[in-house]
Enzyme design. Structure first.
Site: not given
Length: 888
Positions: A39, A109, A118, A120, A353, A473, A579, A635, A760, A781, A783, A866
């Protein structure tokens, strides 16, 4: 003590606590904003460009931090600096703090380095007391404004400094209006307001044992301390947690000469936007209240007018506001949200702002500012966060509808968007309803989903589960399909085709309507309105610019022709993960797959494989055609075979009828093939080693499809990927199998293809140099790499990761944002080792992290070529890849 007027260029090393707006140059630098708060920094900037800003100064964030470190006591020297600052302000304004002739009034302020609108506290009209209120009334010839200002101060002081409940003050206001027959606060007379002031002071005395302070400097000191303390208020702390802001920043206290918008109809207060924050249109936008102070607009005490209405009442002010907006945009090169006050026909700027705006407005303003030569293409791209792109691509529940609806449950917002429809409790039922009426909107509700639910999930608008997490899943499939998903809701239980809401003791039957919010994880009863997304010209342009700045390309995880078409339309530069197992779950295909798995003889298995090969070839041909000229990574079969077998008694009986196999034998086979820990069991490359005919069938189908697509005119760039490899011998064996299939199938036909592996497992990362001897590319992979690194099942993680994050045992869900210290280090090790063997080894990522902006930043820095993600997250990933490149 005298406060120097010396120009300050960098404040970060200063030992001072107080800085005047007119002293600071380059206030908008990150270092200075960190000291002054946003501010005050912008008040300094507006002062420097000649806008009419009330004079004032900032007490720094450093003072706030010192205040807390000292146990809420002022640091040494602050009191002396503040006294000196008030003396200088008196000199510059020609007024005196506490004077009974020409008094100076100030506002205090808050001002965090990062805007927290808003969150504080603010106190206006400081300097008012029993004496100065009369001087103000005399000088302005407006006793009403004087007592209005004094009663506001007592109320704000009571609420902010002493923590008195606002309702106690509001009750007195309502009572007085009712007593005198008034409707609005503005109807209260000077006498009414004087009476109200005394009642407010009485409340303060009763609740705190203290009178309202008549000494102005002690009152100012109390206000500054209260503003500092508001940094740790419940709402401010929650805001920082939600937006990921640093708790240690602290707030500045901005102290300014008061200007009064409540002096009559030639005065007022307002808020303006230099462009429309909802749609980004280039037009002055905002609201104004005559004869009012700033909080009146925020509190909704009176209905404000649009700025356009000023044409009738204050046309010169409207012209000044328009010119001010243009100057602010030219200076800041961004849309501004500014606050202003008009005092007796004179315009004052109180704050500016960078404006909060919708995703639509964010994209349009970034594009337009570039078109207007205010910012570069690089800056335009950086203006639009990946999150804003995501918000534009999914439908959203209408906010007004949400306010009126009954919220019944919350879960994990696993896939963004909104979904409204009738609930069903099985995939089969969802499919039946959709087949009867293609327009039927369905919400599939399950304890948890499985691979067999794929068609029902496809038929549904959205998915709600009682178990699972952000990478369960249901979540993974929904993101791939671009469907809304709320997962792992502990508020619900699904049993006997009913949805039980635990806390509300509500039971929902089949075909009752609910609405899901995939952004917040909220579930509502009834059908709420939704707002549909669209790919605008501006977004398309920004994404095109983003691609030109990215080092990494963005591919898609796509398992069907439809997925491939969507992915290409959304800008994917190839398929990073196809897949093959998802192709086996529909209709005749699942039956053929089960026949293959349950075959007793080689002849039976080969018959089933012939059927499967035809299905696979058809799908691959369509995908190659759709991705003409772009790489496609296929895959080979990954999940354990038992996942394809039925589990429910009625499904086993149905399979028995189709295959002629005895029900008891089927039940025995299902039981024998089940595994204690299937994610670490008989799956991935292990299937290809033990049952080479499966991988051989898939490889032949791939090559036949590639030849067919090539003959039809498509340019095929094929990559075949072996999953779950942990040893170079597995890779060597599998690659030979694929190359043998190619030789048998292609028979001299030229084809651009390569054979790589999915990394993986931790052991694969550690031995990547050896695996790379037989792999043409790596695809991480993440996951499974996250599961095997942490030793956590992603489907069960929701049970404890929430408390872990709350207790800071972990910072983030590692299945949502890639763990840089563990999983990330393994990725770096694998890259380094792999490229020692093959310096030009291509590498990418195809786990769910491929669509997460923070994870994409890591991938860029690590040197991946990638990322691959769900089709509907491709635009998000494109923007994230550009941000990573431009910010690096």
């Amino acid at each position: 003590m005298q406060l120097s007027k010396a120009t300050e260029n960098s404040l970060s090393g200063s030992q001072r606590f107080v800085f005047f707006f007119s002293d600071v140059k380059n206030a908008n630098s990150p270092q200075n904003v960190a000291v002054l708060g946003n501010k005050a920094a912008q008040l300094c900037e507006m002062t420097s460009i000649g806008l009419n800003v009330p004079k004032g100064f900032a007490v720094s964030t450093h003072a706030c931090r010192e205040f807390f470190m000292a146990g809420k006591k002022w640091p040494g020297g602050l009191e002396q600096e503040l006294l000196a600052a008030i003396e200088r302000l008196e000199s510059e304004t020609g007024k005196k703090f506490g004077s009974t002739e020409n008094p100076l009034f100030v506002s205090v302020r808050s001002g965090s380095p990062v805007s927290m609108p808003g969150m504080m506290d603010t106190i206006l009209n400081l300097g008012m007391n029993d004496s100065t209120v009369h001087a103000f009334a005399k000088n302005t010839e407006n006793p009403r404004a004087a007592w209005d200002s004094y009663r506001r101060l007592v109320q704000m002081f009571g609420e902010v400094v002493f923590g008195i409940e606002p309702q106690l003050f509001e009750k007195e206001i309502s009572g007085l209006k009712q007593k005198n027959g008034h409707v609005h606060d503005a109807d209260l007379s000077a006498k009414d307001l004087e009476e109200l002031t005394q009642k407010f002071r009485q409340i303060l005395k009763e609740k705190t044992g203290h009178d309202f302070p008549q000494e102005v400097f002690p009152a100012l000191a109390m206000a500054v301390s209260a503003v500092f303390e508001s940094w740790n208020s419940k709402r401010a702390t929650a805001y920082r947690r939600i937006h990921g802001l640093d708790d240690s920043l602290g707030t500045a206290a901005t102290i300014q000469e008061m200007v009064f918008g409540n002096l009559g109809n030639d005065s007022g207060t307002g808020v303006g936007f230099t462009r429309n924050p909802s749609n980004g249109e280039k037009q002055l936008f905002g609201e104004f209240l005559a004869n009012a102070q700033g909080e009146d607009i925020v509190a909704g005490i009176r209905t404000p007018l649009s700025l356009e209405e000023l044409k009738k009442t204050m046309p010169r002010i409207l012209e000044e506001l328009s010119a001010t907006g243009h100057l602010l945009e030219t200076h800041y090169r961004d849309m501004q949200d500014f606050e202003f006050t008009v005092e007796k026909g004179k315009l004052f700027l109180l704050q500016t702002r960078n404006a909060k705006r919708t995703a639509q407005s964010c994209v349009k303003t970034a594009f337009d500012f570039c078109a207007e030569d205010l910012i570069s293409k690089q800056q335009a791209v950086l203006r639009v966060s990946p999150k804003e792109v995501e918000r534009l691509l999914h439908p959203q529940l209408d906010q007004n509808s949400k306010k009126l609806a009954q919220l019944i449950a919350r879960g994990i917002p696993a896939s963004p968007g909104a979904a409204v429809g009738k609930i069903v409790f099985s995939a089969q039922r969802a499919l039946e309803l959709k087949q009867k009426n293609a327009e039927e909107k369905i919400i599939l509700v399950r304890e948890e989903t499985s691979a067999e639910d794929i068609e029902g999930m496809n038929a549904a608008e959205g998915i709600l589960t009682a178990r699972g997490g952000a990478t369960s899943h249901a979540a993974v499939i929904c993101r791939a399909m671009g469907k809304c998903c709320v997962a792992g809701s502990n508020d619900i239980h699904v049993k006997d085709n009913k949805l039980f809401v635990k806390n509300a003791k509500t039971v929902l039957e089949e075909l009752e309507t609910v609405s899901l919010d995939g952004y917040t994880g909220e579930v509502f009863i009834g059908g709420l309105h939704t707002v549909e997304p669209e790919i605008t010209e501006e977004l398309s342009g920004l994404l095109s610019w983003a691609d030109s700045f990215s080092r990494m390309s963005v591919r898609a995880n796509a398992d069907t022709i439809q997925d491939a078409v969507v992915a290409r339309k959304l800008g994917a530069k190839g398929i990073g993960l196809c897949r093959t197992e998802h192709m086996f779950f529909a209709g005749e295909r699942i039956t053929a797959m089960r026949e293959m798995i349950l075959s007793r003889t080689e002849e039976q298995r080969n018959r089933a494989l012939v059927k499967l090969k035809a299905f696979q070839k058809e799908d691959f041909t369509g995908i190659f055609t759709a991705m003409d000229g772009l790489p496609v990574t296929i895959r080979l079969l990954d999940p354990p075979l038992h996942e394809f077998l039925p589990k429910e008694a009625k499904d086993i009986e149905e399979l028995s009828e189709k295959t002629g196999l005895e029900k008891e034998l089927l039940e025995k086979a299902v039981k024998e093939m089940s595994e204690a820990n299937p994610m670490l069991g008989f799956r991935g490359v292990r299937l290809g080693v033990v049952f080479p005919e499966i991988y051989e069938m898939q490889a032949k189908a791939v090559f036949e499809a590639a030849v067919e697509a090539k003959k039809s005119g498509a340019k095929v760039k094929l990559e075949i990927m072996i999953p779950l490899v942990f040893d170079e011998k597995e890779m060597q064996h599998s690659k030979k199998l694929v190359l043998d299939a190619a030789q048998k199938t292609l028979q001299g036909e030229e084809l651009d293809f390569s054979v790589g592996t999915m990394i993986e497992l931790p052991r694969a990362c550690i031995t990547a140099d050896k695996i790379a001897q037989h792999a043409d590319f790596f695809s991480f992979g993440t996951n499974d790499l996250t599961q095997t690194t942490f030793g956590i099942s992603r489907d069960d993680a929701a049970k404890f990761l929430g408390p872990y994050i709350e207790k800071k045992a972990v910072e983030k869900d590692p299945f949502v944002e890639l763990d840089r210290n563990g999983v990330g280090e393994l990725v770096k090790i694998a890259l380094e080792k792999g490229r020692l063997t093959k310096p030009k080894l291509k590498a990418g990522i195809c786990g769910e992290h491929g669509g997460d902006p923070h994870s994409i930043e890591f991938c860029h820095n690590a040197g991946l070529d990638y990322v691959s993600c769900s089709p509907y997250r491709v635009p998000v990933a494109r923007m994230a890849a550009a941000h990573a490149a431009l910010s690096g």
